[in-house]
Design a protein around this motif. Structure first.
Motif, short mmCIF file in Angstrom:
data_model
loop_
_atom_site.label_atom_id
_atom_site.label_comp_id
_atom_site.label_asym_id
_atom_site.label_seq_id
_atom_site.Cartn_x
_atom_site.Cartn_y
_atom_site.Cartn_z
N VAL A 23 4.75 9.30 7.36
CA VAL A 23 3.81 9.70 7.90
C VAL A 23 2.67 8.53 7.86
O VAL A 23 2.07 8.03 8.91
N PHE A 36 -5.41 8.17 9.98
CA PHE A 36 -4.48 7.26 9.24
C PHE A 36 -5.00 6.47 8.09
O PHE A 36 -4.42 6.69 6.91
N PRO A 54 -8.84 6.82 16.83
CA PRO A 54 -7.48 7.36 16.44
C PRO A 54 -7.07 6.96 15.27
O PRO A 54 -5.95 7.61 14.67
N ALA A 55 -7.50 5.86 14.75
CA ALA A 55 -6.93 5.28 13.61
C ALA A 55 -7.61 5.88 12.05
O ALA A 55 -7.08 5.75 11.12
N ILE A 87 -5.34 9.20 5.47
CA ILE A 87 -4.12 9.57 4.81
C ILE A 87 -3.77 8.50 3.67
O ILE A 87 -3.50 8.65 2.52
N LEU A 88 -4.16 7.19 4.10
CA LEU A 88 -3.96 6.02 3.30
C LEU A 88 -4.85 6.36 1.93
O LEU A 88 -4.24 6.16 0.73
N PHE A 98 -1.33 15.80 10.02
CA PHE A 98 -0.69 15.51 8.74
C PHE A 98 -1.92 15.05 7.86
O PHE A 98 -1.90 15.22 6.81
N LEU A 144 -3.11 0.67 18.87
CA LEU A 144 -4.41 0.54 19.09
C LEU A 144 -5.09 -0.78 19.24
O LEU A 144 -5.92 -1.32 19.92
N PHE A 164 4.43 5.73 10.15
CA PHE A 164 3.97 6.32 11.89
C PHE A 164 2.66 5.99 12.03
O PHE A 164 2.26 5.50 13.08
N GLY A 165 1.69 6.19 11.16
CA GLY A 165 0.29 5.98 11.52
C GLY A 165 0.08 4.62 11.73
O GLY A 165 -0.85 3.86 12.51
N ILE A 167 -0.75 14.56 16.00
CA ILE A 167 0.23 14.37 14.75
C ILE A 167 -0.71 13.76 13.63
O ILE A 167 -0.36 14.50 12.75
N LEU A 168 -1.16 12.79 13.80
CA LEU A 168 -1.94 11.96 12.71
C LEU A 168 -3.09 12.86 12.11
O LEU A 168 -3.13 13.06 10.72
N VAL A 200 0.82 -1.21 -0.09
CA VAL A 200 -0.14 0.03 0.03
C VAL A 200 0.78 1.23 0.12
O VAL A 200 0.50 2.40 -0.48
N SER A 255 -1.73 2.50 14.68
CA SER A 255 -2.90 1.64 14.58
C SER A 255 -2.69 0.22 15.30
O SER A 255 -3.46 -0.34 15.75
#
Lengths: 316, 301
Positions: free
Chosen positions: A101, B282, B278-279, B285-286, B240, A112, A104-105, B236-237, A90, A109
């Motif tokens: 970035v 992200f 919180p995900a 972003i993807l 961004f 989590l 980092f995400g 942060i996320l 991906v 995740s």
């Protein structure tokens, strides 16, 4: 004397364990130019996989297969590698900072999931009682830790020698070629996308191995074991040691882990107990300073990159 | 419920959007992903706290504005925080980022921002401690809007201030010489340079604007949620995600990106467990990097 020796053994076990992850990161960044800011996530995948495969069976939680230690290590590498392939497919087409970035995400995740998927990870309680093979082989913590250290040294050497052979092979030279000039590399018939994915996967499986060795030693894995600060620490180790050089990766791990534990020890002696909570902050400030100062004063790290990596290049 | 989540999403989105403006400009003009930008929000919030504490110790400036929880001290604290955070950002630029930019590639700046983030965040923890802090203990009564939506008066102020800041920035970027020079540098640094633009000056303005936006966002977060040393780090996320969604270098992109992130986060709790919220940034972003890497408002390079 015994105290110093046992502490030295304890220190080396953890420093080398992190050193393996630093070597994995070095393969990704130092050789291939892949910015992986999700190191903590891959350590966690390895650590949890090891705990699930080798740990004792328990109610209401998956796993507890009580498999041999070595199966746990290999399983951790495979699991981290599989996650890396999925993540890589991906994200690896992204350039530099977007990759940073995104990875980092991923680490956020994964954390989590570690906190919330109780059936798999034990949630906030974590997984306890992970067997440490050295406990069966010897009596007394000093001997047990010495055995575990021998094991970690062995694994580190294997990883080091393996990686050195790999980066000096034609495949290793393609890595640097892609890092320096992707267009030129593809014009020579190399497939950058594929090679990148391979380097990313191999690097992440080493991080998985590192996580497994860590959990195997501590005997416990919890959601707070792999916080984002570990990613920063591993990066600092690589930059301090010198990226693009496997010896530098291990040296950097020794130095930075030395500063981290040394400063923690010094702070605990100097600072009053009610301020201990903040001592961790002081340690983190120190790591940040080391990273920034290294970049400013010695950007190539302690040991710079090897100029030639081909055994045949010197013959010319 | 959906209306309440939407209202909450817009409010948190406004904070994210304000914070993301600086990040977006840094990515475009300074050309690096600044992982320490979110710490400027934290510092802004705590600079605001310092000002309010001093103002209160000196006897305050009397009362609060109508239904709001604060009075003049907070307004002045916003200004103080913006100035102090700008100075902090300029100091970091002068001591670290400017020097690195001269000798190394832009990825070195990203590492450096890792280190700076650690430094900044833990310095706050050292100085102010880990406990959450509030600007004021005044209790506020929620205002009931149509559709059974409840918002606090402070939150209405937050939204209003965000709109004012964005309009002011728009005027600055389109009307002032410095603003036009900034846009020119964003387009092409080399062309801007040969046209006589003082690029060093532009870079300093990027830091000032970014830090001011971050400081205002930080104070507003402190006002409507609470102050914690991880305040910025936790954002942060989302930051961004907002900057990348909007497209690097786009003012409206960053703000709209912030709103999208805030709304998706808050609406997501209707379909996924809150703990996984919180995900969401992200995943955004993807998705955006996969389908439209230049962002919604960015131009294809």
């Amino acid at each position: 004397m015994i105290g110093v020796l046992s502490y030295l053994i304890f220190f080396l076990i953890l420093a080398l364990t992190f050193g393996i992850a630093v070597m994995g990161l070095n393969l990704q960044w130092g050789f291939t130019g892949l910015f992986n800011a999700g190191v903590a996530g891959f350590l966690a995948v390895g650590g949890y996989t090891h705990a699930i495969l080798t740990g004792p069976a328990r109610d209401a939680v998956f796993g507890g297969f009580e498999l041999p230690f070595i199966v746990g290590l290999l399983g951790a590498m495979v699991a981290a590698g599989v996650v890396a392939i999925i993540v890589g497919l991906v994200t690896l087409r992204l350039r530099d900072e977007y990759l940073a970035v995104a990875t980092f995400g991923i680490a956020v995740s994964i954390q989590l999931v570690a906190v919330n998927w109780e059936y798999m990870t034990g949630g906030t309680l974590g997984l306890i009682g992970i067997p440490n093979p050295s406990k069966v082989l010897a009596d007394g913590p000093l001997r047990q830790n010495a055995i575990y250290l021998a094991l970690v040294v062995g694994v580190t050497l294997l990883a080091y020698i393996g990686l050195q052979r790999i980066v000096q092979s034609p495949w290793g030279r393609v890595l640097k070629a892609i890092r320096e000039d992707e267009v030129a590399a593809s014009s020579l018939g190399k497939n950058p996308t594929r090679v990148r994915l391979e380097a990313f996967t191999l690097g992440c499986s080493l991080m998985g191995l590192s996580g497994a060795l860590y959990v195997g030693f501590i005997g416990f894995v919890g959601a707070t074991d792999f916080l984002p600060i570990i990613t920063f620490q591993i990066w600092t180790m690589l930059i301090v040691g010198g990226s693009g050089n496997m010896k530098g990766a291990i040296l950097g791990a020794m130095i930075v882990w030395g500063v981290w534990t040394g400063s923690g020890f010094a702070i605990s002696k100097v600072v009053a107990p009610e301020w201990q909570a903040q001592s961790g902050a002081l340690q983190a400030v120190l790591i940040g300073l080391i990273l920034v100062l290294t970049l400013l004063m010695r950007p190539k790290g302690m040991i710079g990159e090897d100029v030639t990596v081909s055994r045949h290049a010197t013959d010319l | 419920m959906i209306l309440q989540h939407t209202a909450d999403g817009i409010l948190s989105g406004a904070i994210i959007g304000l914070g993301a403006i600086g990040l977006s400009f840094t990515m475009k003009i300074l050309r690096f992903a600044n992982f320490s930008h979110s710490e400027l929000l934290t510092w802004g919030a705590y600079f605001g706290l310092i000002f309010i504490s001093v103002a209160t110790a000196m006897g305050g400036f009397g009362g609060t504005f109508g239904p709001l929880s604060f009075g003049w001290p907070l307004i002045l604290a916003l200004v103080f925080a913006a100035v102090a955070t700008s100075l902090l950002a300029l100091l970091l630029h002068h001591l670290i980022f400017e020097r690195l930019a001269k000798v190394t590639g832009h990825m070195t700046m990203v590492f450096a921002s890792f280190g700076v983030a650690l430094l900044l965040r833990n310095a706050v923890l050292l100085i102010f401690g880990a406990d959450p802090i509030y600007y004021s203990n005044t209790l506020q009564f929620a205002v009931k809007l149509p559709g059974n939506v409840r918002v606090l008066p402070d939150q209405v102020f937050l939204l209003g201030l965000t709109i004012v800041v964005v309009i002011a920035l728009h005027l600055f970027l389109t009307r002032s010489r410095t603003g036009i020079a900034m846009r020119a540098t964003a387009e092409s640094p080399d062309l801007a340079r040969v046209s006589g633009v003082n690029v060093n000056n532009v870079v300093r303005w990027v830091w000032v604007i970014g830090a001011s936006g971050a400081a205002v966002a930080g104070v507003l977060y402190g006002l409507t949620v609470q102050l914690r040393p991880e305040l910025g780090f936790a954002l942060i996320l989302p930051l961004f995600a907002a900057a990348i969604l909007g497209g690097a270098g786009s003012l409206y992109g960053a703000v709209l990106g912030g709103l999208i992130v805030g709304l998706s986060e808050n609406l997501s709790v209707m379909i996924i467990p809150t703990t996984y919220k919180p995900a969401v940034p992200f995943l955004l972003i993807l998705a955006i990097l996969y389908f439209r890497p230049q962002g919604l408002f960015g131009e294809k390079s």
